[in-house]
Scaffold this motif. Sequence first.
Motif, mmCIF file in Angstrom:
data_model
loop_
_atom_site.group_PDB
_atom_site.id
_atom_site.type_symbol
_atom_site.label_atom_id
_atom_site.label_comp_id
_atom_site.label_asym_id
_atom_site.label_seq_id
_atom_site.Cartn_x
_atom_site.Cartn_y
_atom_site.Cartn_z
ATOM 1 N N ALA A 260 -0.728 70.857 54.193
ATOM 2 C CA ALA A 260 -0.053 70.834 52.848
ATOM 3 C C ALA A 260 0.474 69.813 52.169
ATOM 4 O O ALA A 260 0.272 69.608 50.999
ATOM 5 N N ILE A 261 0.198 68.460 53.083
ATOM 6 C CA ILE A 261 0.626 67.254 52.548
ATOM 7 C C ILE A 261 -1.631 66.913 52.165
ATOM 8 O O ILE A 261 -1.261 66.445 50.854
ATOM 9 N N LYS A 262 -2.305 67.181 52.752
ATOM 10 C CA LYS A 262 -3.266 67.095 51.727
ATOM 11 C C LYS A 262 -3.380 68.017 50.332
ATOM 12 O O LYS A 262 -4.102 67.646 49.358
ATOM 13 N N SER A 263 -3.207 68.917 50.266
ATOM 14 C CA SER A 263 -2.913 69.903 48.876
ATOM 15 C C SER A 263 -1.984 69.464 47.649
ATOM 16 O O SER A 263 -2.233 68.812 46.619
ATOM 17 N N ASP A 264 -0.888 68.482 48.099
ATOM 18 C CA ASP A 264 0.257 68.204 46.949
ATOM 19 C C ASP A 264 1.131 67.861 48.193
ATOM 20 O O ASP A 264 1.863 68.156 48.686
ATOM 21 N N ALA A 265 0.747 66.312 48.138
ATOM 22 C CA ALA A 265 1.981 65.480 48.988
ATOM 23 C C ALA A 265 3.902 65.222 48.816
ATOM 24 O O ALA A 265 4.216 65.597 49.219
ATOM 25 N N ASP A 266 3.313 65.969 47.051
ATOM 26 C CA ASP A 266 5.292 65.781 46.695
ATOM 27 C C ASP A 266 5.393 66.901 47.276
ATOM 28 O O ASP A 266 6.891 67.438 47.062
ATOM 29 N N ALA A 267 4.726 68.238 46.987
ATOM 30 C CA ALA A 267 5.251 69.612 46.666
ATOM 31 C C ALA A 267 5.124 69.163 48.234
ATOM 32 O O ALA A 267 6.970 70.426 48.524
ATOM 33 N N ALA A 268 4.966 69.207 49.157
ATOM 34 C CA ALA A 268 5.116 69.157 50.771
ATOM 35 C C ALA A 268 6.283 68.171 51.150
ATOM 36 O O ALA A 268 6.800 68.977 51.931
ATOM 37 N N ASP B 64 8.990 68.195 48.826
ATOM 38 C CA ASP B 64 10.233 68.790 49.225
ATOM 39 C C ASP B 64 10.121 69.846 49.745
ATOM 40 O O ASP B 64 11.778 70.508 49.880
ATOM 41 N N VAL B 65 9.028 70.580 50.803
ATOM 42 C CA VAL B 65 8.960 71.076 52.026
ATOM 43 C C VAL B 65 10.263 70.632 52.889
ATOM 44 O O VAL B 65 9.782 71.769 53.916
ATOM 45 N N GLY B 66 9.967 69.561 52.982
ATOM 46 C CA GLY B 66 10.792 68.574 54.054
ATOM 47 C C GLY B 66 9.475 68.828 54.627
ATOM 48 O O GLY B 66 9.518 68.172 56.503
ATOM 49 N N ILE B 67 8.472 67.901 54.851
ATOM 50 C CA ILE B 67 7.368 67.799 55.381
ATOM 51 C C ILE B 67 7.094 66.220 54.796
ATOM 52 O O ILE B 67 6.221 66.178 54.298
ATOM 53 N N SER B 68 7.430 65.061 55.806
ATOM 54 C CA SER B 68 7.658 63.995 55.358
ATOM 55 C C SER B 68 5.793 63.604 55.769
ATOM 56 O O SER B 68 5.407 63.506 56.723
ATOM 57 N N ALA B 69 5.336 63.435 54.306
ATOM 58 C CA ALA B 69 4.201 62.886 54.284
ATOM 59 C C ALA B 69 3.548 61.640 54.957
ATOM 60 O O ALA B 69 2.900 61.751 55.909
ATOM 61 N N THR B 70 5.059 60.447 55.152
ATOM 62 C CA THR B 70 4.495 59.118 56.159
ATOM 63 C C THR B 70 3.941 59.725 57.161
ATOM 64 O O THR B 70 3.594 59.664 58.275
ATOM 65 N N MET C 242 0.998 79.787 51.559
ATOM 66 C CA MET C 242 0.610 78.707 52.535
ATOM 67 C C MET C 242 1.035 80.220 53.383
ATOM 68 O O MET C 242 -0.196 79.862 53.949
ATOM 69 N N LEU C 243 1.710 80.596 54.431
ATOM 70 C CA LEU C 243 1.803 80.738 55.527
ATOM 71 C C LEU C 243 1.209 81.763 55.744
ATOM 72 O O LEU C 243 -0.160 82.127 56.548
ATOM 73 N N CYS C 244 0.821 82.344 54.372
ATOM 74 C CA CYS C 244 -0.844 84.112 54.405
ATOM 75 C C CYS C 244 -1.824 83.158 54.369
ATOM 76 O O CYS C 244 -2.652 83.684 55.825
ATOM 77 N N ALA C 245 -2.312 81.788 54.220
ATOM 78 C CA ALA C 245 -3.500 81.130 54.014
ATOM 79 C C ALA C 245 -3.366 80.545 55.455
ATOM 80 O O ALA C 245 -3.960 81.235 56.230
ATOM 81 N N GLY C 246 -1.999 80.139 56.280
ATOM 82 C CA GLY C 246 -2.713 80.394 57.718
ATOM 83 C C GLY C 246 -3.178 81.243 58.559
ATOM 84 O O GLY C 246 -3.569 81.407 59.188
ATOM 85 N N VAL C 247 -2.006 82.202 57.904
ATOM 86 C CA VAL C 247 -2.167 83.965 59.421
ATOM 87 C C VAL C 247 -3.973 84.054 58.573
ATOM 88 O O VAL C 247 -4.691 84.645 59.819
#
Lengths: 325, 299, 427
Positions: free
Chosen positions: A185-193, A195-201, C1-6
């Motif tokens: 997720a971070i690789k694809s789009d760090a900002d979007a990640a 947004d869903v609570g994945i802390s890039a740092t 994203m989850l589907c890609a994971g599955v």
Amino acid sequence: MKAPPLIPRATVRAFAVVCVALAVLPLLDVSIYTHNLLTRSYILIAGALAWNWMGGFVGQVSFGHAAMFGIGGFVAGRLALELQLPWPVCWLAGALIAGGFALGAHPLLRLRGPYFSIATIGVGEASRVVFTYWERFTGGASGMSLPIDGTFKYQLYWWALGLAAAVAAASVVLRRSSFGLKLLAIKSDADAAADVGISATLYQDLIFVLSGAVVGLTGAISASYYSFLEPSDTFGFERSIGFVLMAVIGGVGTALGPALGAVVFVLVQTYLLASYPQFHLGIYGVLLILIILFEPLGLTGLGRRVARLARRRAPAEQVSRPAAR
Amino acid sequence: MRPLDLISFARLGDLAVSAVLLAGLYATMAYGLGLIYGVLRVVNLAHGGVIMAGAYIGWAMFDRLGIDPYLSIPVVMVVSFALGVAMYQGLVRRLPRGAAGGPASLLLLFGVWLVLRNIAYLVFTGNDRTIRTAYSSRSLAILGSHVSLTRLVVLGLGLAIAIGLHLLLRRTLIGRAIRAVAQNADSCTLVGIDVERIYTLTFGIGTALAGVAGVLLATIFSFSPASGSSELLRSFVVVVLGGLGSVFGVVIAALIVATAEVFAVLILPSYLTSAVGFLLLVLVLVLRPGGLFGQRVLA
Amino acid sequence: MLCAGVNAMTYRTCSTPCYLLVALVALSAAACKPKAAPAGDRTEILIGGTLPLTGGEARIGGFFKEGYDLALEEVTKAGGLEVGGKKLPVKLMLLDDTTNQATAVSLADKLINSDKVDFFLGTYSTALVEAQTTVAEQNKVPYVNGGGAASQIYKRGFKYIFGTLAPVDLLGTTLMTWIDEQQKAGAVPKPAKIALLWENTSHGKDFRKGVSEFASKSAGAYEIAVDESFELNGKDFSALLGKVKAAGTDLFLVDAHLPDYITMHRQYLDAALCHKIMSYGARGSEKAAIDALGRDNVDYVLSGVWWNAQLAATNPIAKKFVEAFKAKYAGRSPEWFQALGYETVRALFVAIQQAGSLDREAVRAKLAALKIDSLLPGGTLDFPADKGGQVQAPFVVQQNLPAADAPIIFPKAVANATGVAPNPHCK
């Protein structure tokens, strides 16, 4: 219904078989040359896979990993030389300090794409200059000579195999785990990640430290193997590029691609250099170009394509036959 | 240490002159890299290789045909331009642009560099070469210190290139098109600008500048197929410091880097001054990723 | 994203591990070469070696190869080496280690353990030799090299390593010895201030060691006022030279590779610097340097080299070598690289012939006890055990003189001109 296991049983079994086979190999009548070749390959496999955690899983291509390789090597060597600690302890220390260095490079992590890569070049080169100057630690331009231990060098085969196996297993697990998903997720789009609570740092720090520690570990084991380390070679740009080449040739971002790349790299270095030394640079260059343009996932991607073609042909025949009737 | 005792006005003057000359060198090396990145957002990792190629072309013309290096500049420019166009059309064009193409473009162009290096080994062997003319060792006395003629020429040409580039980008139609593409490539297609043609042109100009830098460097230093890395790295430092696409930003940045490296000898052991550039690079990237002059588009 | 994971989880995973296994098996299979025939059926003598034919030291690697080729040609013309009662031809397996340590080590491993060479000729450049020697020592293969000058290579207690290149600290000491003579004759002030600049490599460090040790033992006759290292392939030495100028030094002693010599000396001249005695270590009289800087600009520069073609005037073996070299290479005169390459191979050949067998221990013993006439300065070649097997032949000091072409000025026994000091160009 039970969820499918993270890693299919078949894969685990195949992996175990491969490891056991390789572990047993030296006990059969195998030449010392093969023994050493495989030892070197395992060390490179571990390094390439660890680089890939950063360069492939997170997408932050580092051209400065030699810094951590060198730190691991010299820390281990210095401890072995001065305190006569057993090698595995020295290796661990080397890995820890290399990981610490990666932690210190934290400010670099907020850079993206080419900026990050360029910054790693800067860090790598600055490290080379500073460590070549730091005579007390590295021995300066003369390098550090370590006592040779023939029996231990022979045993390095199993230590290196263990490391390579562990790193390979970790790569596969990482890729498939939720942690791996977060990295993707971070690789694809760090900002979007974010947004869903994945802390890039946080995650990048973690991977960077792990990657650095493992590469430091490979540096430490290399120190035991070569019994001689020299800063401009150990910290050099050529070495950093080596990691990148191995991962790209094998398949950057795939779970085990870089391991394949490392094997190809060793084969090329050993056999190509003997036969066509005047072309080895050009061959790497052309390989890189072809891979980037036509098969970004390197040999792994190529292999997958071939596998897909093979599978598609089989069911197609079954379908066409009834229709043709 | 006691270096501060050694500081005298004359000495500072000498250092300042050295810094300016070195800045001329760095700026000349960096233009090509900066232009390509400013417009295409592609980091030309083959930049060092093109510099090396330019040096060899200039040397070959001098050695085999006896043509003075400064006179061979137009030829080198044309050949390097053609090389750049070929590189773009054949390879770079097929990559996604911008951040998405980041690592891929780096690796692709690195591959091109390896190929260039191998060709140089095959054609010229690994021996060090340098271009030595009748005036190579002449120096002029300026402001109390002696200034090498060849370095002065590089400084002069470096400034001339800066002015030329600036005029090209500001005053010509092509230049305006280039700037427009750098600003917003998509909108450009809407107004009828052939974006691909502009990209090709820009890449070619970038490599042409690198080739010229190579010839000029060959008059001062010796080189071999293995050269190019330090030129590339220094160019990085300058381009990053100067911000994207600002021609005079490159000039100022070159001055800053050169001054830092030269004056660092007052406080650091001489050997460590070579790390100064890299540390500057990392610092600027971390503190101001847009460079000292901000993420401005070509101006 | 989850589907890609599955999807990722159910994706077939065999592809990469399968290829990996195949590749590793291929690696092992390819490496398992058939063992070489036993000694009794030997039809040729296999000598392995690597040289940097590409990479940073490609130029010098190529020169060493010229020396190797000449020695090999001579032995082939003689029908080979006498071993076990008959003459066996010599086959040289020379590989390119691309000036890379790991490659030098892995190629040595390959040549020794896979191609089963009998003996090994070392590579060029201290770091590569130091790394490569561990392979030779571990496998108990006699390793003769003309490319590793740092004394630390020979301080590890290795028994199978022999070096024909004298230690670089001796270069510094030899230069200082000549300078000392000048000081005693009043040509150089006492105490004399030295500016010591050295490239940050083990070569430079050793040079520095030689000079500074001499200075410290001189009871104040020499003071090292500037002592700085510099990075290879520098673009600008003017700041460093400014330091030298500000320190008001009498002697300018530098150890540098060719590119840095050219860059630094150009800036030295630009800065209108002038020292009573100047040297760039082993550089100075090299043809490539004179071509790059211009003859007048390198006047009175001293250089200390391991060998020079002018030794042919006083050394019959050197004379024979120079003539043979010129005959083979279109009249070109050899420099120290080719001479050392030639002599390294010749030393090994003599030892093999003396041992009369291909037994490694026997040849090793002969190498350790070797004492033959040689083209090296001093006229003899031996590998003293107390110096770890590194030859201690003296250096020759040359000086670029306007009238003559860099004659040898020291030691007296082989000198064909007197050195000039102080530099007449400096007031």
